[in-house]
Design an enzyme around this catalytic site. Structure first.
Site, PDB file in Angstrom:
ATOM      1  CG  ASP A 308      -2.129  -0.950   0.990  1.00  0.00           C
ATOM      2  OD1 ASP A 308      -2.544  -1.118  -0.165  1.00  0.00           O
ATOM      3  OD2 ASP A 308      -2.607  -1.536   1.973  1.00  0.00           O
ATOM      4  CE1 TYR A 312      -3.937   0.444  -5.730  1.00  0.00           C
ATOM      5  CE2 TYR A 312      -2.765  -1.134  -4.370  1.00  0.00           C
ATOM      6  CZ  TYR A 312      -3.654  -0.867  -5.385  1.00  0.00           C
ATOM      7  OH  TYR A 312      -4.258  -1.903  -6.062  1.00  0.00           O
ATOM      8  N   GLY A 315       0.652   8.334   1.318  1.00  0.00           N
ATOM      9  CA  GLY A 315       0.439   9.740   1.643  1.00  0.00           C
ATOM     10  C   GLY A 315      -0.644  10.391   0.811  1.00  0.00           C
ATOM     11  NE  ARG A 316      -1.363  11.693  -5.481  1.00  0.00           N
ATOM     12  CZ  ARG A 316      -1.770  11.489  -6.734  1.00  0.00           C
ATOM     13  NH1 ARG A 316      -1.109  10.643  -7.511  1.00  0.00           N
ATOM     14  NH2 ARG A 316      -2.837  12.117  -7.203  1.00  0.00           N
ATOM     15  N   GLY A 391      -8.441   1.532  -0.521  1.00  0.00           N
ATOM     16  CA  GLY A 391      -9.485   0.620  -0.972  1.00  0.00           C
ATOM     17  C   GLY A 391     -10.474   0.335   0.127  1.00  0.00           C
ATOM     18  CG  ASN A 392     -10.647  -3.706   1.386  1.00  0.00           C
ATOM     19  OD1 ASN A 392      -9.790  -3.548   0.513  1.00  0.00           O
ATOM     20  ND2 ASN A 392     -10.544  -4.642   2.310  1.00  0.00           N
ATOM     21  CE1 TYR A 393      -8.807  -4.250   7.369  1.00  0.00           C
ATOM     22  CE2 TYR A 393      -8.387  -5.316   5.259  1.00  0.00           C
ATOM     23  CZ  TYR A 393      -8.712  -5.395   6.609  1.00  0.00           C
ATOM     24  OH  TYR A 393      -8.949  -6.615   7.184  1.00  0.00           O
ATOM     25  CE1 TYR A 395      -4.288  -1.460   7.290  1.00  0.00           C
ATOM     26  CE2 TYR A 395      -4.706  -0.313   5.223  1.00  0.00           C
ATOM     27  CZ  TYR A 395      -4.538  -1.491   5.925  1.00  0.00           C
ATOM     28  OH  TYR A 395      -4.612  -2.694   5.270  1.00  0.00           O
ATOM     29  CG  HIS A 443      -6.289 -10.411   5.208  1.00  0.00           C
ATOM     30  ND1 HIS A 443      -7.597 -10.747   5.475  1.00  0.00           N
ATOM     31  CD2 HIS A 443      -6.090  -9.196   5.775  1.00  0.00           C
ATOM     32  CE1 HIS A 443      -8.172  -9.778   6.176  1.00  0.00           C
ATOM     33  NE2 HIS A 443      -7.276  -8.835   6.383  1.00  0.00           N
ATOM     34  CG  HIS A 605      -7.994  -9.776   9.926  1.00  0.00           C
ATOM     35  ND1 HIS A 605      -8.575  -8.714   9.286  1.00  0.00           N
ATOM     36  CD2 HIS A 605      -8.919 -10.197  10.841  1.00  0.00           C
ATOM     37  CE1 HIS A 605      -9.787  -8.509   9.782  1.00  0.00           C
ATOM     38  NE2 HIS A 605     -10.012  -9.398  10.727  1.00  0.00           N
TER      39      HIS A 605
END
Length: 653
Positions: A308, A312, A315-316, A391-393, A395, A443, A605
């Site tokens: 990530d 991806y 920071g952005r 995405g789905n997570y 943090y 995961h 997890h």
């Protein structure tokens, strides 16, 4: 820069070499590259980052000194897929370096924001995908979501050199619905972003699309509880910290704040004032990478492993924080200036939150020999935080500074688990059914913190400390004795270390040239929190090659220019082997020198029913605590507490 746009003025010199990039500096970097003929209509800017000076340059800087500001820029031509890297002196407006990138050897630049929508458009236009959807009874695809997911590298010759994404498909009942409640099973589209087409479609067969919604908003889950009373945090005199530009000071601590497009929040020059001395602790601290590998071996899921930070740009993807929701108390926010896909600056408001919070008891003792008199102090900590959505997570990243010289880093994982579809009632050895027909695959979250220690100076050595039980014998007749064994890590070939809670393993960062009052080297100790095993993917697998840092809980490497990230500069579609594997070959001394510690931590997890439809926060992290750094408890000068009824004081009995 578009023709006719006025040339920007040279940016004013930054007050410090480690300050974040300014809008003027980002604009100037783009202008220099445009002037050199390196920017066209199809040029994009996946990365625009400060080219940080080395430790010695920073240490030699004095207020008012001239500052050289360099910017590292990654360029991508979306029409051809060619990429390059450049370094610009934005003060002198000079192009210092430029080199083409070889995608097969160097890896691809990170995913652009505009490629999210492009991936969705490419997949939905593909006849094979549309046919597969129709065979599943889905003809209206207007509410489908084709997710832009990092492709990894599995050695497939037909993907070499291509700029790829892999896309899973999800449905929605309406535009605000949770798409992860409705995965379309058995369907994966491999997308070439440059050619703008699906180059391979995996279709393992239809399974029912889960129909139940996964709405987590209040209006779908009422009525709301009514028995919560107000809980307020008040500092009528204001906070105890000060923020002067990017210099943050609090309770003997001082540090410099930074925020970049790749790592997000970065802390520089953490130091602690000890009497009349300002003593360095950390030169730099950041979250340098985070991998999320999944356990499902099926052909539609066995490729999933996200990086990530490197793929991806963490920071952005940061959030604009909201008072009372993301942070609570007497808050100070810091904005971040980040480049967009076109290399133009954008301001993200409230990217960083700074506040204080009570942290319970700091120390206490009741003296039973003097009328049960008691002394106690409460602990207060400074919190510097940011939140990013990948995405789905979601943090949350929290750096805590404590009054006793301790440092803690905590990650709070929340958001939505990724999902797959199966026949309702299916029991999978690789997933949990969290709703009828809705599987949440097992995961790992494997975070990697980059820590550049500077414990009373830059010449440090790391010792691995284990607790050792001693055998019974003449010197230990009752078998109660145990001691510690400290083993210096002296060579780069020994730098990869595993945690071992059975022996209480920790790592002590020492400065042999600085001694405390007992004559021992001053030190800080890195203590891992028992949060899960290292990478579980098999050695020799593509995931293990690309996420090599996660095979160990700690890597100790010698600091050097270019050693910025544990997976190398361009992990997107990289074949693996970059980063810590390169820097951990034998032959470099790790004694009394500038070091970087790469600490891997995080949970494995196994999703619960309680993690759906939105996951309560899961916490992990580590601590750094002074260990003989001070000559005694550094909080003895804290004042006695005062409460609503006056001063807290001992009561006789």
């Amino acid at each position: 820069m578009a023709h006719g746009t006025p040339e920007p003025q040279p940016p004013a010199p930054a007050p410090h070499p480690l300050d974040p990039l300014t809008a003027d500096e980002i604009t100037a970097a783009r202008a220099v590259l445009h002037g050199a003929g390196l920017v066209g209509d199809t040029t994009r800017f996946p990365l625009v980052l400060p080219d940080e000076p080395d430790r010695h340059t920073v240490a030699a800087h004095r207020p008012g000194d001239p500052v050289v500001r360099r910017v590292r820029v990654t360029l991508l031509d979306t029409a051809t897929g060619t990429a390059a890297e450049a370094v610009v002196d934005v003060g002198a407006r000079v192009l210092l370096a430029h080199r083409p990138l070889d995608p097969a050897a160097d890896g691809q630049p990170p995913v652009l924001f505009e490629e999210y929508e492009r991936c969705d458009e490419i997949v939905k236009a593909d006849p094979g995908w549309r046919k597969a959807m129709a065979e599943r009874g889905i003809t209206d695809t207007s509410l489908a979501v084709c997710a832009p997911l990092a492709a990894g590298n599995f050695g497939r010759a037909e993907e070499t050199g291509r700029r790829m994404l892999r896309s899973l498909t999800f449905l929605r009942c309406e535009t605000a619905d949770n798409p992860f409640a409705h995965p379309v099973g058995g369907l994966v589209a491999d997308v070439d972003l440059t050619e703008r087409r699906v180059v391979r479609l995996i279709d393992t067969g239809a399974v029912p699309v889960p129909a139940a919604c996964g709405r987590y908003e209040a209006e779908f889950n009422g009525p709301a509880r009514t028995d919560l009373k107000a809980l307020e945090t008040s500092q009528p005199d204001g906070p105890s910290f000060t923020l002067d530009g990017h210099r943050l000071s609090w309770q003997n601590w001082s540090l410099r704040l930074d925020f970049n497009a790749r790592e997000g929040l970065v802390l520089h020059e953490l130091s602690y004032r000890d009497g009349d001395r300002v003593r360095p602790v950390l030169h730099r601290a950041s979250l340098a990478e985070m991998a999320v590998p999944y356990a499902d071996p099926g052909p539609d899921r066995n490729w999933i492993c996200y990086l990530d930070v490197g793929e991806y740009t963490l920071g952005r993807n940061a959030n604009a924080l909201r008072l009372g929701c993301d942070c609570l108390g007497e808050i100070r926010y810091v904005d971040a200036v980040l480049p967009d896909d076109h290399g133009r600056p954008q301001t993200l408001p409230n990217a960083v939150c700074i506040h204080e919070e009570d942290h319970g008891l700091l120390w206490k003792h009741t003296n039973m020999f003097s009328g049960f008199s008691a002394e106690s102090r409460r602990s207060r900590r400074l919190v510097v935080s940011c939140i990013a959505t990948l995405g789905n997570y979601d943090y949350g990243f929290y750096w805590y500074l404590y009054q006793d010289g301790g440092v803690e880093f905590e990650v709070k994982s929340t958001g939505l688990v990724q999902t797959s579809a199966a026949e309702p009632g299916t029991v999978s050895p690789y997933a949990t059914e969290v709703a009828p027909g809705l599987q949440a695959p097992y995961h790992q979250h494997l975070f990697c913190a980059r820590l550049d220690p500077a414990v009373d100076g830059h010449a440090n050595t790391v010792e691995e400390v284990d607790i050792v039980r001693l055998p019974m014998g003449p010197d230990n007749p009752n078998g109660n004795a145990f001691t510690v064994r400290a083993t210096p890590v002296t060579d780069s070939g020994e730098g990869g270390r595993l945690a071992d809670p059975a022996v209480g393993r920790r790592w002590r960062i020492t400065n042999p040239a600085a001694r405390n009052r007992t004559g021992q080297p001053v030190a800080y100790t890195l203590t891992p929190q028992p949060s899960g095993p290292p990478l579980l993917a098999q050695p020799g697998s593509a995931v293990a090659a690309r996420v090599a840092y996660a095979a160990k809980h700690l890597w100790i490497t010698r600091s050097a220019a270019g050693r910025r990230y544990p997976v190398g500069d361009y992990p997107n579609q990289h074949p693996g082997g970059a980063g810590v594997p390169e820097w951990s070959r034998p032959g470099e001394s790790l004694e009394n020198t500038a070091l970087t510690l790469w600490h891997c931590f995080g949970p494995t997890h196994l999703p619960r029913l309680e993690d759906w439809p939105v996951m309560p926060v899961d916490r992990c992290g580590f601590t750094l605590r002074p260990t003989g750094f001070f000559d005694r408890n550094p909080t003895l000068d804290l004042p006695r507490e005062s409460g609503a009824g006056g001063h807290c004081h001992a009561q006789g009995r």
